[in-house]
Design a protein around this motif. Structure first.
Motif, PDB file in Angstrom:
ATOM      1  N   PRO A 297       0.989  -1.271  -0.093  1.00 46.63           N
ATOM      2  CA  PRO A 297       0.083  -0.004   0.117  1.00 46.63           C
ATOM      3  C   PRO A 297       0.585   1.159   0.099  1.00 46.63           C
ATOM      4  N   GLU A 298       2.064   1.299   0.836  1.00 44.00           N
ATOM      5  CA  GLU A 298       2.885   2.291   0.801  1.00 44.00           C
ATOM      6  C   GLU A 298       3.394   2.594  -0.810  1.00 44.00           C
TER       7      GLU A 298
ATOM      8  N   ARG B 185       0.643   3.894  -2.820  1.00 38.70           N
ATOM      9  CA  ARG B 185       0.352   5.514  -2.615  1.00 38.70           C
ATOM     10  C   ARG B 185       1.288   6.259  -2.972  1.00 38.70           C
ATOM     11  N   GLY B 186       2.584   6.079  -2.991  1.00 41.58           N
ATOM     12  CA  GLY B 186       3.542   6.842  -3.727  1.00 41.58           C
ATOM     13  C   GLY B 186       3.382   6.869  -5.066  1.00 41.58           C
TER      14      GLY B 186
ATOM     15  N   GLY C 259       0.739   6.631  -6.779  1.00 37.88           N
ATOM     16  CA  GLY C 259      -0.504   7.318  -7.030  1.00 37.88           C
ATOM     17  C   GLY C 259      -0.239   9.143  -6.902  1.00 37.88           C
ATOM     18  N   GLU C 260       0.573   9.205  -5.817  1.00 34.31           N
ATOM     19  CA  GLU C 260       1.044  10.760  -5.633  1.00 34.31           C
ATOM     20  C   GLU C 260       2.022  11.200  -6.867  1.00 34.31           C
TER      21      GLU C 260
ATOM     22  N   ARG D  65      -0.383  11.835  -9.950  1.00 31.31           N
ATOM     23  CA  ARG D  65      -1.117  12.980  -9.360  1.00 31.31           C
ATOM     24  C   ARG D  65      -0.378  14.183  -9.847  1.00 31.31           C
TER      25      ARG D  65
END
Length: 72
Positions: A26-27, A30-31, A33-34, A37
């Motif tokens: 998940p980490e 998340r990274g 995805g950021e 973005r």
């Protein structure tokens, strides 16, 4: 060279879980995805420069080295 079947994707997923562990995935996602973005935001606002626009002075020229005398 065919397409990946669902069985192939399950094998890839199992290898990823073994390599990174269940808590790390998940980490990483998340990274990722950021990062995506931030990339999209940068693409939609081309007129703006980077957030930190500090000017760095050019490097100083190298200091002259003394000539070494040759021994005879």
């Amino acid at each position: 060279m065919g397409e990946f079947s669902p069985f192939h994707w399950l094998i890839v997923l199992a290898i990823v879980v073994l390599l990174f562990g269940g808590k790390k995935i998940p980490e990483v996602m998340r990274g990722l995805g950021e990062g995506i973005r931030n990339f999209k935001e940068g693409m939609h606002s081309p007129g703006q420069g980077p957030a930190q626009s500090t000017q760095v002075p050019p490097p100083a020229p190298p200091a002259p080295t003394p000539a070494i005398e040759e021994k005879k």
